[in-house]
Design a protein around this motif. Structure first.
Motif, PDB file in Angstrom:
ATOM      1  N   GLU A 105       0.818  -1.222   0.000  1.00  0.00           N
ATOM      2  CA  GLU A 105       0.000   0.000   0.000  1.00  0.00           C
ATOM      3  C   GLU A 105       0.848   1.267   0.000  1.00  0.00           C
ATOM      4  O   GLU A 105       0.319   2.365   0.001  1.00  0.00           O
ATOM      5  N   ASN A 106       2.169   1.119  -0.001  1.00  0.00           N
ATOM      6  CA  ASN A 106       3.058   2.276   0.011  1.00  0.00           C
ATOM      7  C   ASN A 106       3.027   2.948  -1.364  1.00  0.00           C
ATOM      8  O   ASN A 106       3.027   2.268  -2.393  1.00  0.00           O
ATOM      9  N   THR A 107       3.049   4.279  -1.405  1.00  0.00           N
ATOM     10  CA  THR A 107       2.962   5.019  -2.677  1.00  0.00           C
ATOM     11  C   THR A 107       4.221   5.819  -2.976  1.00  0.00           C
ATOM     12  O   THR A 107       4.219   6.651  -3.885  1.00  0.00           O
ATOM     13  N   SER A 108       5.302   5.597  -2.252  1.00  0.00           N
ATOM     14  CA  SER A 108       6.536   6.368  -2.463  1.00  0.00           C
ATOM     15  C   SER A 108       7.274   5.881  -3.703  1.00  0.00           C
ATOM     16  O   SER A 108       7.421   4.677  -3.918  1.00  0.00           O
ATOM     17  N   LEU A 109       7.745   6.830  -4.508  1.00  0.00           N
ATOM     18  CA  LEU A 109       8.535   6.468  -5.682  1.00  0.00           C
ATOM     19  C   LEU A 109       9.943   6.056  -5.281  1.00  0.00           C
ATOM     20  O   LEU A 109      10.573   5.231  -5.946  1.00  0.00           O
ATOM     21  N   GLU A 110      10.464   6.633  -4.212  1.00  0.00           N
ATOM     22  CA  GLU A 110      11.793   6.295  -3.709  1.00  0.00           C
ATOM     23  C   GLU A 110      11.656   5.672  -2.324  1.00  0.00           C
ATOM     24  O   GLU A 110      10.898   6.149  -1.493  1.00  0.00           O
ATOM     25  N   LYS A 111      12.428   4.615  -2.102  1.00  0.00           N
ATOM     26  CA  LYS A 111      12.391   3.937  -0.808  1.00  0.00           C
ATOM     27  C   LYS A 111      13.742   3.289  -0.558  1.00  0.00           C
ATOM     28  O   LYS A 111      14.262   2.595  -1.436  1.00  0.00           O
ATOM     29  N   PRO A 112      14.353   3.521   0.599  1.00  0.00           N
ATOM     30  CA  PRO A 112      15.665   2.910   0.867  1.00  0.00           C
ATOM     31  C   PRO A 112      15.565   1.395   0.942  1.00  0.00           C
ATOM     32  O   PRO A 112      14.535   0.849   1.345  1.00  0.00           O
ATOM     33  N   GLU A 123       2.092  -1.674   4.504  1.00  0.00           N
ATOM     34  CA  GLU A 123       2.304  -0.236   4.413  1.00  0.00           C
ATOM     35  C   GLU A 123       3.746   0.119   4.060  1.00  0.00           C
ATOM     36  O   GLU A 123       4.048   1.278   3.733  1.00  0.00           O
ATOM     37  N   ASP A 124       4.663  -0.862   4.113  1.00  0.00           N
ATOM     38  CA  ASP A 124       6.061  -0.631   3.741  1.00  0.00           C
ATOM     39  C   ASP A 124       6.377  -1.145   2.342  1.00  0.00           C
ATOM     40  O   ASP A 124       7.508  -0.966   1.861  1.00  0.00           O
ATOM     41  N   VAL A 125       5.439  -1.796   1.700  1.00  0.00           N
ATOM     42  CA  VAL A 125       5.659  -2.408   0.388  1.00  0.00           C
ATOM     43  C   VAL A 125       4.836  -1.674  -0.662  1.00  0.00           C
ATOM     44  O   VAL A 125       3.679  -1.331  -0.430  1.00  0.00           O
ATOM     45  N   ARG A 126       5.449  -1.427  -1.820  1.00  0.00           N
ATOM     46  CA  ARG A 126       4.758  -0.704  -2.898  1.00  0.00           C
ATOM     47  C   ARG A 126       4.077  -1.684  -3.852  1.00  0.00           C
ATOM     48  O   ARG A 126       4.679  -2.691  -4.234  1.00  0.00           O
ATOM     49  N   PRO A 127       2.850  -1.402  -4.251  1.00  0.00           N
ATOM     50  CA  PRO A 127       2.158  -2.279  -5.207  1.00  0.00           C
ATOM     51  C   PRO A 127       2.726  -2.136  -6.606  1.00  0.00           C
ATOM     52  O   PRO A 127       3.552  -1.248  -6.876  1.00  0.00           O
ATOM     53  N   LEU A 128       2.266  -2.982  -7.517  1.00  0.00           N
ATOM     54  CA  LEU A 128       2.827  -3.035  -8.864  1.00  0.00           C
ATOM     55  C   LEU A 128       2.712  -1.707  -9.602  1.00  0.00           C
ATOM     56  O   LEU A 128       3.669  -1.261 -10.239  1.00  0.00           O
ATOM     57  N   ASN A 129       1.562  -1.040  -9.525  1.00  0.00           N
ATOM     58  CA  ASN A 129       1.392   0.209 -10.285  1.00  0.00           C
ATOM     59  C   ASN A 129       2.358   1.299  -9.809  1.00  0.00           C
ATOM     60  O   ASN A 129       2.844   2.111 -10.608  1.00  0.00           O
ATOM     61  N   VAL A 130       2.684   1.327  -8.515  1.00  0.00           N
ATOM     62  CA  VAL A 130       3.649   2.297  -7.997  1.00  0.00           C
ATOM     63  C   VAL A 130       5.068   1.912  -8.415  1.00  0.00           C
ATOM     64  O   VAL A 130       5.898   2.772  -8.735  1.00  0.00           O
ATOM     65  N   LEU A 131       5.357   0.620  -8.441  1.00  0.00           N
ATOM     66  CA  LEU A 131       6.687   0.158  -8.837  1.00  0.00           C
ATOM     67  C   LEU A 131       6.985   0.485 -10.298  1.00  0.00           C
ATOM     68  O   LEU A 131       8.131   0.785 -10.650  1.00  0.00           O
ATOM     69  N   VAL A 132       5.961   0.446 -11.139  1.00  0.00           N
ATOM     70  CA  VAL A 132       6.143   0.820 -12.551  1.00  0.00           C
ATOM     71  C   VAL A 132       6.571   2.280 -12.651  1.00  0.00           C
ATOM     72  O   VAL A 132       7.501   2.638 -13.395  1.00  0.00           O
ATOM     73  N   LYS A 133       5.900   3.150 -11.896  1.00  0.00           N
ATOM     74  CA  LYS A 133       6.263   4.575 -11.887  1.00  0.00           C
ATOM     75  C   LYS A 133       7.642   4.776 -11.279  1.00  0.00           C
ATOM     76  O   LYS A 133       8.414   5.626 -11.734  1.00  0.00           O
ATOM     77  N   SER A 157      15.607  -2.057  -3.914  1.00  0.00           N
ATOM     78  CA  SER A 157      14.357  -1.891  -3.172  1.00  0.00           C
ATOM     79  C   SER A 157      13.157  -2.320  -4.016  1.00  0.00           C
ATOM     80  O   SER A 157      12.230  -2.970  -3.519  1.00  0.00           O
ATOM     81  N   VAL A 158      13.181  -1.964  -5.313  1.00  0.00           N
ATOM     82  CA  VAL A 158      12.106  -2.385  -6.219  1.00  0.00           C
ATOM     83  C   VAL A 158      12.081  -3.906  -6.324  1.00  0.00           C
ATOM     84  O   VAL A 158      11.015  -4.536  -6.256  1.00  0.00           O
ATOM     85  N   ARG A 159      13.248  -4.513  -6.468  1.00  0.00           N
ATOM     86  CA  ARG A 159      13.319  -5.972  -6.558  1.00  0.00           C
ATOM     87  C   ARG A 159      12.793  -6.638  -5.295  1.00  0.00           C
ATOM     88  O   ARG A 159      12.100  -7.660  -5.354  1.00  0.00           O
ATOM     89  N   GLN A 160      13.101  -6.044  -4.153  1.00  0.00           N
ATOM     90  CA  GLN A 160      12.618  -6.606  -2.892  1.00  0.00           C
ATOM     91  C   GLN A 160      11.099  -6.554  -2.811  1.00  0.00           C
ATOM     92  O   GLN A 160      10.452  -7.526  -2.400  1.00  0.00           O
ATOM     93  N   ASP A 161      10.508  -5.428  -3.222  1.00  0.00           N
ATOM     94  CA  ASP A 161       9.051  -5.309  -3.193  1.00  0.00           C
ATOM     95  C   ASP A 161       8.389  -6.307  -4.136  1.00  0.00           C
ATOM     96  O   ASP A 161       7.320  -6.856  -3.834  1.00  0.00           O
ATOM     97  N   LEU A 162       9.019  -6.555  -5.278  1.00  0.00           N
ATOM     98  CA  LEU A 162       8.483  -7.555  -6.208  1.00  0.00           C
ATOM     99  C   LEU A 162       8.563  -8.957  -5.608  1.00  0.00           C
ATOM    100  O   LEU A 162       7.645  -9.766  -5.753  1.00  0.00           O
ATOM    101  N   THR A 163       9.670  -9.228  -4.919  1.00  0.00           N
ATOM    102  CA  THR A 163       9.883 -10.566  -4.364  1.00  0.00           C
ATOM    103  C   THR A 163       8.903 -10.881  -3.248  1.00  0.00           C
ATOM    104  O   THR A 163       8.308 -11.966  -3.210  1.00  0.00           O
TER     105      THR A 163
END
Length: 379
Positions: A105-112, A123-133, A157-163
């Motif tokens: 549910e996270n909407t941040s474009l940048e995340k450490p 709340e710490d993980v970004r969904p697919l549509n946010v990861l695309v952006k 970080s993007v790879r981790q959210d996908l995993t």
């Protein structure tokens, strides 16, 4: 987004001394082309062993009790993504359903990027549509600023959210391809190899380990069929695989890479346009010490192949120098060495020759321009 383009390297690039590079690359690192070198060596653990005596067994039982994991009260279900290392995989276990999957549910474009030490929270993980952006944002900023450290962290970080969301789709493939190209530009071969390995497993339809814990095939959502790269990208990474195996002197892996090149798929196309064919020609040039062909292939390397060839430059130059010295008598000009070994100028050529222990012919009031081949060969 389009692919990241490799910047052509000028011959005036700063010379990198071999002594400054890690030992793992010291024999194969060229003098130009790598933006960043990794320093330091890992400590060896050879010979380390722990005797499991009665005292050690007691300590292990105490640790087990602290985590409430005695044999009688072990949990009956273990989250497959975070199973302990000693857990056995039951092939009859039921695959997770769509409702079991974590959706961020996270909407941040940048995340450490932080290594997971606990169960991920939505709340710490970004969904697919946010990861695309986010990927588009990372590409744009990297092209503009060339901030590798930032881009590397963001892509991890993007790879981790996908995993953690157990995703597999064409976007996942694009993320790993983008990260692999950036790592290649920076000369980080270890991380690059991890990316190319994951790409192959995704294309084959297999599970993979992305550093966040092993992700078996049965746990990945939407993994009924393997994904496929387009023809150009598939050929691009096939070429990288061949050159990577050559750089690492992994001859068994190189044989497997060459065996995967299907000759029938190359019919009707110009050989030099294909990354795989170009890589095969590089292998042949290196094995035969055909240094003139090697440097010609370096100049016309497709995609980012030149960044892998950078690690072969020193190997080729060292062998070429000894062949030139052995085949000329009584002298050979520095200008000839410069042209044959593709060095930037006479000053760089003289530095290279001094490192090789060449014997110069000194003339009063004149700069050194000739090499005594017999003396140089004996040194």
């Amino acid at each position: 987004m389009g692919k990241l383009k490799r910047k052509r390297l000028s011959k005036s690039s700063k010379v990198v001394l071999v002594a400054e590079t890690p030992a793992v690359y010291s024999e194969d690192l060229g003098t130009v082309g790598v933006k960043q070198l990794r320093n330091g060596q890992g400590a060896s653990l050879e010979g380390f062993s722990l005797v499991v005596n009665s005292s050690e067994k007691k300590r292990r039982l105490e640790r087990k009790a602290r985590f409430n994991l005695t044999d009688n009260n072990k949990p009956t279900t273990i989250d497959l993504l975070y199973r302990p290392l000693d857990a056995t995989r039951d092939s009859r276990s039921k695959a997770p359903s769509e409702s079991d999957r974590l959706i961020g549910e996270n909407t941040s474009l940048e995340k450490p990027y932080l290594r997971l030490t606990d169960f991920p929270r939505k709340e710490d993980v970004r969904p697919l549509n946010v990861l695309v952006k986010s990927l588009a944002h990372i590409k744009n900023r990297y092209i503009k600023d060339e901030d590798f450290e930032w881009a590397n962290e963001q892509l991890k970080s993007v790879r981790q959210d996908l995993t953690v969301q157990r995703l597999r789709n064409p976007f996942v493939l694009e993320v790993y391809e983008t990260h692999a190209r950036i790592l290649l530009e920076e000369g980080d071969l270890d991380e690059f190899n991890q990316c190319q390995t994951v790409i192959r497993n995704i294309v084959k339809g297999a599970g993979y380990d992305d550093g966040c814990g092993e992700l078996p095939l049965e746990e990945i959502m939407g993994s009924n069929a393997p994904l496929s790269q387009n023809e150009e990208t598939e050929d691009e990474f096939r070429g990288y695989g061949i050159l990577y195996a050559l750089v690492r002197n992994a001859w068994s892996q190189l044989k497997l890479e060459l065996a995967q090149v299907n000759a029938s798929s190359l019919e009707g196309r110009e050989g030099i346009e294909l990354s795989a064919v170009h890589a095969i020609q590089v292998v042949k040039a290196v094995q035969e010490c055909d240094y003139r062909t090697f440097f010609r292939l370096y100049e016309c390397a497709p995609h980012l192949s030149a960044y892998l060839m950078d690690f072969l430059v020193k190997r080729v130059r060292d062998e070429a120098y000894h062949r030139v010295i052995a085949s000329h008598r009584p002298t050979v000009s520095i200008e000839y060495i410069r042209d044959a070994l593709h060095l930037a100028d006479l000053e760089e050529t003289r530095r290279f020759l001094r490192q090789q222990g060449a014997s110069f012919i000194q003339e009063k009031g004149e700069p050194t321009f000739w090499i005594d081949c017999k003396s140089s060969l004996a040194s």
